[in-house]
Motif scaffolding. Sequence first.
Motif, PDB file in Angstrom:
ATOM      1  N   ALA A 107       1.298  -1.841  -0.344  1.00  0.00           N
ATOM      2  CA  ALA A 107      -0.602   0.124   0.381  1.00  0.00           C
ATOM      3  C   ALA A 107       0.610   1.575  -0.571  1.00  0.00           C
ATOM      4  N   ALA A 108       0.868   2.339  -0.993  1.00  0.00           N
ATOM      5  CA  ALA A 108       1.225   3.032  -1.447  1.00  0.00           C
ATOM      6  C   ALA A 108       0.300   4.618  -1.093  1.00  0.00           C
ATOM      7  N   VAL A 109       0.812   4.638   0.308  1.00  0.00           N
ATOM      8  CA  VAL A 109      -0.412   5.987   1.089  1.00  0.00           C
ATOM      9  C   VAL A 109      -0.724   7.261   0.960  1.00  0.00           C
ATOM     10  N   ASN A 110      -0.844   7.513   0.009  1.00  0.00           N
ATOM     11  CA  ASN A 110      -0.565   9.078  -0.782  1.00  0.00           C
ATOM     12  C   ASN A 110      -1.229  10.595  -0.075  1.00  0.00           C
ATOM     13  N   GLY A 111      -2.197  10.099   1.178  1.00  0.00           N
ATOM     14  CA  GLY A 111      -2.428  11.267   1.687  1.00  0.00           C
ATOM     15  C   GLY A 111      -3.569  10.085   2.376  1.00  0.00           C
ATOM     16  N   PRO A 112      -4.795  10.589   2.641  1.00  0.00           N
ATOM     17  CA  PRO A 112      -5.618  10.357   4.087  1.00  0.00           C
ATOM     18  C   PRO A 112      -6.593   8.862   3.606  1.00  0.00           C
ATOM     19  N   ALA A 113      -6.164   8.370   5.041  1.00  0.00           N
ATOM     20  CA  ALA A 113      -6.384   6.693   4.300  1.00  0.00           C
ATOM     21  C   ALA A 113      -7.541   6.647   6.283  1.00  0.00           C
ATOM     22  N   ILE A 114      -8.560   7.050   5.585  1.00  0.00           N
ATOM     23  CA  ILE A 114      -9.702   6.565   6.931  1.00  0.00           C
ATOM     24  C   ILE A 114     -11.069   5.987   6.844  1.00  0.00           C
ATOM     25  N   GLY A 115     -11.261   5.360   7.499  1.00  0.00           N
ATOM     26  CA  GLY A 115     -11.911   4.159   7.413  1.00  0.00           C
ATOM     27  C   GLY A 115     -12.026   3.101   7.019  1.00  0.00           C
ATOM     28  N   LEU A 116     -12.915   3.038   5.931  1.00  0.00           N
ATOM     29  CA  LEU A 116     -12.661   1.624   5.103  1.00  0.00           C
ATOM     30  C   LEU A 116     -11.604   1.779   4.345  1.00  0.00           C
ATOM     31  N   LEU A 120      -8.396  -0.773   3.676  1.00  0.00           N
ATOM     32  CA  LEU A 120      -7.409  -1.944   3.019  1.00  0.00           C
ATOM     33  C   LEU A 120      -6.250  -1.302   2.948  1.00  0.00           C
ATOM     34  N   ALA A 121      -5.781  -0.229   3.829  1.00  0.00           N
ATOM     35  CA  ALA A 121      -4.400   0.224   4.133  1.00  0.00           C
ATOM     36  C   ALA A 121      -3.606  -1.056   4.696  1.00  0.00           C
ATOM     37  N   CYS A 122      -4.875  -1.815   5.706  1.00  0.00           N
ATOM     38  CA  CYS A 122      -4.010  -2.806   6.734  1.00  0.00           C
ATOM     39  C   CYS A 122      -3.819  -3.928   5.981  1.00  0.00           C
ATOM     40  N   LEU A 123      -4.817  -4.727   4.985  1.00  0.00           N
ATOM     41  CA  LEU A 123      -4.992  -5.531   4.588  1.00  0.00           C
ATOM     42  C   LEU A 123      -4.385  -5.521   3.646  1.00  0.00           C
ATOM     43  N   ALA A 124      -3.111  -4.656   3.670  1.00  0.00           N
ATOM     44  CA  ALA A 124      -1.520  -5.045   2.491  1.00  0.00           C
ATOM     45  C   ALA A 124      -0.708  -5.574   2.995  1.00  0.00           C
ATOM     46  N   ASP A 125       0.644  -6.329   2.974  1.00  0.00           N
ATOM     47  CA  ASP A 125       1.650  -7.060   3.488  1.00  0.00           C
ATOM     48  C   ASP A 125       2.532  -6.121   3.661  1.00  0.00           C
ATOM     49  N   ILE A 126       2.345  -4.523   3.349  1.00  0.00           N
ATOM     50  CA  ILE A 126       3.398  -3.141   3.672  1.00  0.00           C
ATOM     51  C   ILE A 126       2.973  -2.603   2.836  1.00  0.00           C
ATOM     52  N   ARG A 127       3.048  -1.056   4.127  1.00  0.00           N
ATOM     53  CA  ARG A 127       2.453  -0.197   4.173  1.00  0.00           C
ATOM     54  C   ARG A 127       3.495   0.856   4.064  1.00  0.00           C
ATOM     55  N   ILE A 128       3.832   1.900   2.769  1.00  0.00           N
ATOM     56  CA  ILE A 128       4.638   2.650   2.951  1.00  0.00           C
ATOM     57  C   ILE A 128       3.803   4.223   2.665  1.00  0.00           C
ATOM     58  N   ALA A 129       4.384   4.956   3.242  1.00  0.00           N
ATOM     59  CA  ALA A 129       3.249   6.555   3.175  1.00  0.00           C
ATOM     60  C   ALA A 129       4.563   7.395   2.460  1.00  0.00           C
ATOM     61  N   ASP A 190       6.256  13.283  -0.387  1.00  0.00           N
ATOM     62  CA  ASP A 190       5.517  12.739  -1.609  1.00  0.00           C
ATOM     63  C   ASP A 190       5.542  12.095  -3.243  1.00  0.00           C
ATOM     64  N   GLU A 191       6.166  12.986  -3.241  1.00  0.00           N
ATOM     65  CA  GLU A 191       6.592  12.836  -5.179  1.00  0.00           C
ATOM     66  C   GLU A 191       7.370  11.431  -5.482  1.00  0.00           C
ATOM     67  N   GLU A 192       8.010  11.114  -3.808  1.00  0.00           N
ATOM     68  CA  GLU A 192       9.165   9.819  -4.588  1.00  0.00           C
ATOM     69  C   GLU A 192       8.074   8.294  -3.674  1.00  0.00           C
ATOM     70  N   LEU A 193       7.181   8.840  -3.114  1.00  0.00           N
ATOM     71  CA  LEU A 193       6.270   7.488  -2.500  1.00  0.00           C
ATOM     72  C   LEU A 193       6.180   6.735  -3.918  1.00  0.00           C
ATOM     73  N   LEU A 194       5.503   6.642  -4.912  1.00  0.00           N
ATOM     74  CA  LEU A 194       5.643   5.983  -5.785  1.00  0.00           C
ATOM     75  C   LEU A 194       6.962   4.900  -6.496  1.00  0.00           C
ATOM     76  N   ALA A 199      10.457   0.229  -6.530  1.00  0.00           N
ATOM     77  CA  ALA A 199      11.622   0.412  -6.396  1.00  0.00           C
ATOM     78  C   ALA A 199      11.622  -1.240  -5.273  1.00  0.00           C
ATOM     79  N   LEU A 200      10.955  -1.212  -4.554  1.00  0.00           N
ATOM     80  CA  LEU A 200      10.477  -2.053  -3.667  1.00  0.00           C
ATOM     81  C   LEU A 200       9.649  -3.074  -4.348  1.00  0.00           C
ATOM     82  N   GLY A 201       8.412  -2.863  -5.050  1.00  0.00           N
ATOM     83  CA  GLY A 201       8.107  -4.070  -5.623  1.00  0.00           C
ATOM     84  C   GLY A 201       8.719  -4.975  -6.438  1.00  0.00           C
ATOM     85  N   GLN A 202      10.308  -4.498  -7.492  1.00  0.00           N
ATOM     86  CA  GLN A 202      10.727  -5.050  -8.270  1.00  0.00           C
ATOM     87  C   GLN A 202      11.481  -5.914  -7.510  1.00  0.00           C
TER      88      GLN A 202
END
Length: 265
Positions: A107-116, A120-129, A190-194, A199-202
């Motif tokens: 999960a590449a969390v680029n901004g608010p991740a609220i409620g549902l 969704l982010a919690c279902l990812a194996d890895i979260r980067i923000a 923020d501009e380096e998140l994706l 890079a991590l995915g690769q």
Amino acid sequence: MPLLKIERRDHIAILTLDRAATMNALGVDGDGTAFREACDSINMDQSIRCVILTGGGKAFSAGGDVKAMLAREGNFAGDGTQIRQGYRGNIHLILRALETLDVPIIAAVNGPAIGLGCDLACLADIRIASEKAKFGVTFLKIGIIPGDGGAWLLPRIIGMSRAAELFYTGDVIDAGTALDWGLVSRITPDEELLDSAIALGQKIASQPPHALRMTRMLLRQGCKVDYDTMLEMSAATQALSHLTDDHIEGVSALIEKRTAKFAGA
């Protein structure tokens, strides 16, 4: 509005929530089907080894559509039985689709991740923000309960005490606090998140794909089964791993002091 934009980067599938105008609100009829079809397609494609989930625009996801809740429209229309079915037949399909993905999720969390959106982010194996990410489970603030599995997910990630604090207060935490609490593993500009997520995915996608998928399965099952059951599952899946060409390639590369090239065989 369509929910998902799907891109391919070699062995990585990027799923982008594509409703920037509504901060990627979820719960429109068909959202569950969109996720299920995307995840089924990924599971069928053995060349995909990792998924990145992110949000378009300024938010990861603001969660359920509160305007539809107020108007009692869509998933939130009708009597209690109908609303229950709206969750089970649509919103929960999103969650179940991600849970049953065979490959690791970042999960590449680029901004608010609220409620549902936080669920969704919690279902990812890895979260980067990104530095702009925020996390909250603010269900009580609008008079409802955590209805999307978050009461199961969040305590397993950050512990019961901190999860309870977030649920009971409705507080929203910033990326730094999320890192301190173990909700995310790293923060990027923020501009380096994706790019960081790719890079991590690769790096993940360079691993032997069959063993990678089986490892994700074991990690998921590890949250549900006892230790003896995990040992039995591990013995069975390990036996399969030993019979693959990728195992021989990995051992050979280690002995020959070279980089292994895993073909998924």
